[in-house]
Write a protein that holds these residues in place. Sequence first.
Motif, PDB file in Angstrom:
ATOM      1  N   ASP A   1     -10.320 -60.013  13.552  1.00  0.00           N
ATOM      2  CA  ASP A   1     -11.687 -60.433  13.230  1.00  0.00           C
ATOM      3  C   ASP A   1     -11.988 -60.387  11.740  1.00  0.00           C
ATOM      4  O   ASP A   1     -12.939 -61.027  11.286  1.00  0.00           O
ATOM      5  CB  ASP A   1     -12.712 -59.571  13.979  1.00  0.00           C
ATOM      6  CG  ASP A   1     -12.756 -59.878  15.469  1.00  0.00           C
ATOM      7  OD1 ASP A   1     -12.225 -60.934  15.890  1.00  0.00           O
ATOM      8  OD2 ASP A   1     -13.322 -59.055  16.215  1.00  0.00           O
ATOM      9  N   CYS A   2     -11.232 -59.601  11.014  1.00  0.00           N
ATOM     10  CA  CYS A   2     -11.431 -59.452   9.561  1.00  0.00           C
ATOM     11  C   CYS A   2     -10.098 -59.674   8.858  1.00  0.00           C
ATOM     12  O   CYS A   2      -9.470 -58.736   8.340  1.00  0.00           O
ATOM     13  CB  CYS A   2     -11.998 -58.071   9.246  1.00  0.00           C
ATOM     14  SG  CYS A   2     -13.644 -57.776   9.917  1.00  0.00           S
ATOM     15  N   LYS A   3      -9.674 -60.937   8.861  1.00  0.00           N
ATOM     16  CA  LYS A   3      -8.358 -61.282   8.306  1.00  0.00           C
ATOM     17  C   LYS A   3      -8.189 -60.877   6.838  1.00  0.00           C
ATOM     18  O   LYS A   3      -7.130 -60.398   6.449  1.00  0.00           O
ATOM     19  CB  LYS A   3      -8.071 -62.763   8.511  1.00  0.00           C
ATOM     20  CG  LYS A   3      -7.765 -63.108   9.954  1.00  0.00           C
ATOM     21  CD  LYS A   3      -7.509 -64.582  10.135  1.00  0.00           C
ATOM     22  CE  LYS A   3      -7.204 -64.997  11.543  1.00  0.00           C
ATOM     23  NZ  LYS A   3      -7.842 -64.333  12.628  1.00  0.00           N
ATOM     24  N   PRO A   4      -9.209 -61.029   5.974  1.00  0.00           N
ATOM     25  CA  PRO A   4      -9.044 -60.590   4.573  1.00  0.00           C
ATOM     26  C   PRO A   4      -9.058 -59.071   4.410  1.00  0.00           C
ATOM     27  O   PRO A   4      -8.669 -58.558   3.376  1.00  0.00           O
ATOM     28  CB  PRO A   4     -10.243 -61.206   3.858  1.00  0.00           C
ATOM     29  CG  PRO A   4     -10.716 -62.311   4.742  1.00  0.00           C
ATOM     30  CD  PRO A   4     -10.413 -61.851   6.139  1.00  0.00           C
ATOM     31  N   GLY A   5      -9.511 -58.349   5.426  1.00  0.00           N
ATOM     32  CA  GLY A   5      -9.552 -56.895   5.395  1.00  0.00           C
ATOM     33  C   GLY A   5     -10.830 -56.368   6.006  1.00  0.00           C
ATOM     34  O   GLY A   5     -11.897 -56.943   5.814  1.00  0.00           O
ATOM     35  N   GLU A   6     -10.698 -55.276   6.771  1.00  0.00           N
ATOM     36  CA  GLU A   6     -11.879 -54.688   7.412  1.00  0.00           C
ATOM     37  C   GLU A   6     -12.352 -53.435   6.685  1.00  0.00           C
ATOM     38  O   GLU A   6     -13.555 -53.236   6.527  1.00  0.00           O
ATOM     39  CB  GLU A   6     -11.586 -54.363   8.878  1.00  0.00           C
ATOM     40  CG  GLU A   6     -12.806 -53.864   9.608  1.00  0.00           C
ATOM     41  CD  GLU A   6     -12.747 -54.062  11.120  1.00  0.00           C
ATOM     42  OE1 GLU A   6     -13.520 -53.388  11.815  1.00  0.00           O
ATOM     43  OE2 GLU A   6     -11.958 -54.901  11.605  1.00  0.00           O
TER      44      GLU A   6
ATOM     45  N   SER B   1       4.990 -51.798   6.864  1.00  0.00           N
ATOM     46  CA  SER B   1       5.632 -52.371   8.045  1.00  0.00           C
ATOM     47  C   SER B   1       5.023 -51.769   9.315  1.00  0.00           C
ATOM     48  O   SER B   1       4.418 -50.699   9.291  1.00  0.00           O
ATOM     49  CB  SER B   1       7.132 -52.095   8.007  1.00  0.00           C
ATOM     50  OG  SER B   1       7.363 -50.696   7.984  1.00  0.00           O
ATOM     51  N   ALA B   2       5.181 -52.505  10.431  1.00  0.00           N
ATOM     52  CA  ALA B   2       4.713 -52.012  11.727  1.00  0.00           C
ATOM     53  C   ALA B   2       5.554 -50.788  12.108  1.00  0.00           C
ATOM     54  O   ALA B   2       6.674 -50.642  11.613  1.00  0.00           O
ATOM     55  CB  ALA B   2       4.849 -53.117  12.766  1.00  0.00           C
ATOM     56  N   PRO B   3       5.016 -49.920  12.928  1.00  0.00           N
ATOM     57  CA  PRO B   3       3.726 -49.962  13.597  1.00  0.00           C
ATOM     58  C   PRO B   3       2.601 -49.488  12.681  1.00  0.00           C
ATOM     59  O   PRO B   3       2.831 -48.697  11.761  1.00  0.00           O
ATOM     60  CB  PRO B   3       3.918 -49.007  14.775  1.00  0.00           C
ATOM     61  CG  PRO B   3       4.923 -48.006  14.300  1.00  0.00           C
ATOM     62  CD  PRO B   3       5.836 -48.769  13.375  1.00  0.00           C
ATOM     63  N   LEU B   4       1.412 -49.966  12.959  1.00  0.00           N
ATOM     64  CA  LEU B   4       0.228 -49.629  12.169  1.00  0.00           C
ATOM     65  C   LEU B   4      -0.820 -48.876  12.981  1.00  0.00           C
ATOM     66  O   LEU B   4      -1.986 -48.831  12.600  1.00  0.00           O
ATOM     67  CB  LEU B   4      -0.376 -50.901  11.569  1.00  0.00           C
ATOM     68  CG  LEU B   4       0.542 -51.671  10.618  1.00  0.00           C
ATOM     69  CD1 LEU B   4      -0.101 -52.993  10.215  1.00  0.00           C
ATOM     70  CD2 LEU B   4       0.894 -50.834   9.405  1.00  0.00           C
TER      71      LEU B   4
ATOM     72  N   SER C   1     -12.795 -53.317  14.512  1.00  0.00           N
ATOM     73  CA  SER C   1     -13.187 -54.372  15.450  1.00  0.00           C
ATOM     74  C   SER C   1     -12.061 -54.718  16.424  1.00  0.00           C
ATOM     75  O   SER C   1     -12.303 -55.375  17.427  1.00  0.00           O
ATOM     76  CB  SER C   1     -13.603 -55.628  14.680  1.00  0.00           C
ATOM     77  OG  SER C   1     -12.508 -56.104  13.903  1.00  0.00           O
ATOM     78  N   GLY C   2     -10.865 -54.287  16.147  1.00  0.00           N
ATOM     79  CA  GLY C   2      -9.695 -54.535  16.993  1.00  0.00           C
ATOM     80  C   GLY C   2      -8.491 -53.838  16.396  1.00  0.00           C
ATOM     81  O   GLY C   2      -8.616 -53.106  15.404  1.00  0.00           O
ATOM     82  N   PRO C   3      -7.316 -54.055  16.964  1.00  0.00           N
ATOM     83  CA  PRO C   3      -6.106 -53.426  16.442  1.00  0.00           C
ATOM     84  C   PRO C   3      -5.807 -53.880  15.003  1.00  0.00           C
ATOM     85  O   PRO C   3      -6.119 -55.015  14.621  1.00  0.00           O
ATOM     86  CB  PRO C   3      -5.002 -53.913  17.384  1.00  0.00           C
ATOM     87  CG  PRO C   3      -5.707 -54.405  18.602  1.00  0.00           C
ATOM     88  CD  PRO C   3      -7.057 -54.868  18.148  1.00  0.00           C
ATOM     89  N   ALA C   4      -5.218 -53.001  14.246  1.00  0.00           N
ATOM     90  CA  ALA C   4      -4.793 -53.360  12.887  1.00  0.00           C
ATOM     91  C   ALA C   4      -3.688 -54.407  12.973  1.00  0.00           C
ATOM     92  O   ALA C   4      -2.734 -54.258  13.734  1.00  0.00           O
ATOM     93  CB  ALA C   4      -4.297 -52.128  12.145  1.00  0.00           C
ATOM     94  N   THR C   5      -3.849 -55.488  12.229  1.00  0.00           N
ATOM     95  CA  THR C   5      -2.847 -56.556  12.201  1.00  0.00           C
ATOM     96  C   THR C   5      -2.001 -56.498  10.932  1.00  0.00           C
ATOM     97  O   THR C   5      -0.905 -57.043  10.897  1.00  0.00           O
ATOM     98  CB  THR C   5      -3.515 -57.937  12.289  1.00  0.00           C
ATOM     99  OG1 THR C   5      -4.465 -58.062  11.220  1.00  0.00           O
ATOM    100  CG2 THR C   5      -4.218 -58.117  13.633  1.00  0.00           C
ATOM    101  N   ALA C   6      -2.508 -55.845   9.905  1.00  0.00           N
ATOM    102  CA  ALA C   6      -1.786 -55.681   8.645  1.00  0.00           C
ATOM    103  C   ALA C   6      -2.454 -54.565   7.858  1.00  0.00           C
ATOM    104  O   ALA C   6      -3.632 -54.253   8.075  1.00  0.00           O
ATOM    105  CB  ALA C   6      -1.796 -56.973   7.828  1.00  0.00           C
TER     106      ALA C   6
END
Length: 158
Positions: A147-152, A100-103, A76-81
Amino acid sequence: MTRALILVCLVGVALVVACSNEGSTAQPKVFNLTLSPQNETPPCADAGVSATGTAQVTIPADDQSVVVNVTYSGLSGPATASHIHSGTPAAAGPVVLPFSAPLDSPFTKTLTASDYLPGTGTPPDFASFVTALKAGGAGYVNVHTADCKPGEIRAEIQ
């Protein structure tokens, strides 16, 4: 003639020793995973309609690291974690090995004892977690987005 016979015998013994299983070394443990929104607990309603991914989790024979290769698309968007959690398919569990970043897809991370984050209900240390992970069903890989903070997308390591 005697030297030739001795040489042939030595070569034969060397071949037997080289092919013997008794001296074989430990092999890495490799898990090939398919990450999907349906594997998230609970699934995220805002996941990308074509969100998918793969991960290869390798535990080298010396058990001193965990190497993770992740490829994903359609989120749904870039990976945040992204990380490895301790836990089972039935529930979300705590992060124990953060990436660690980058992801950006694809990425590869090598994690060691210094990266391990013990928590409530997790194995007490990296070595114990690796032992549990090798047995299967003790952890999972997932990728998070805004958009999916707990995990996509998620896949169990088994």
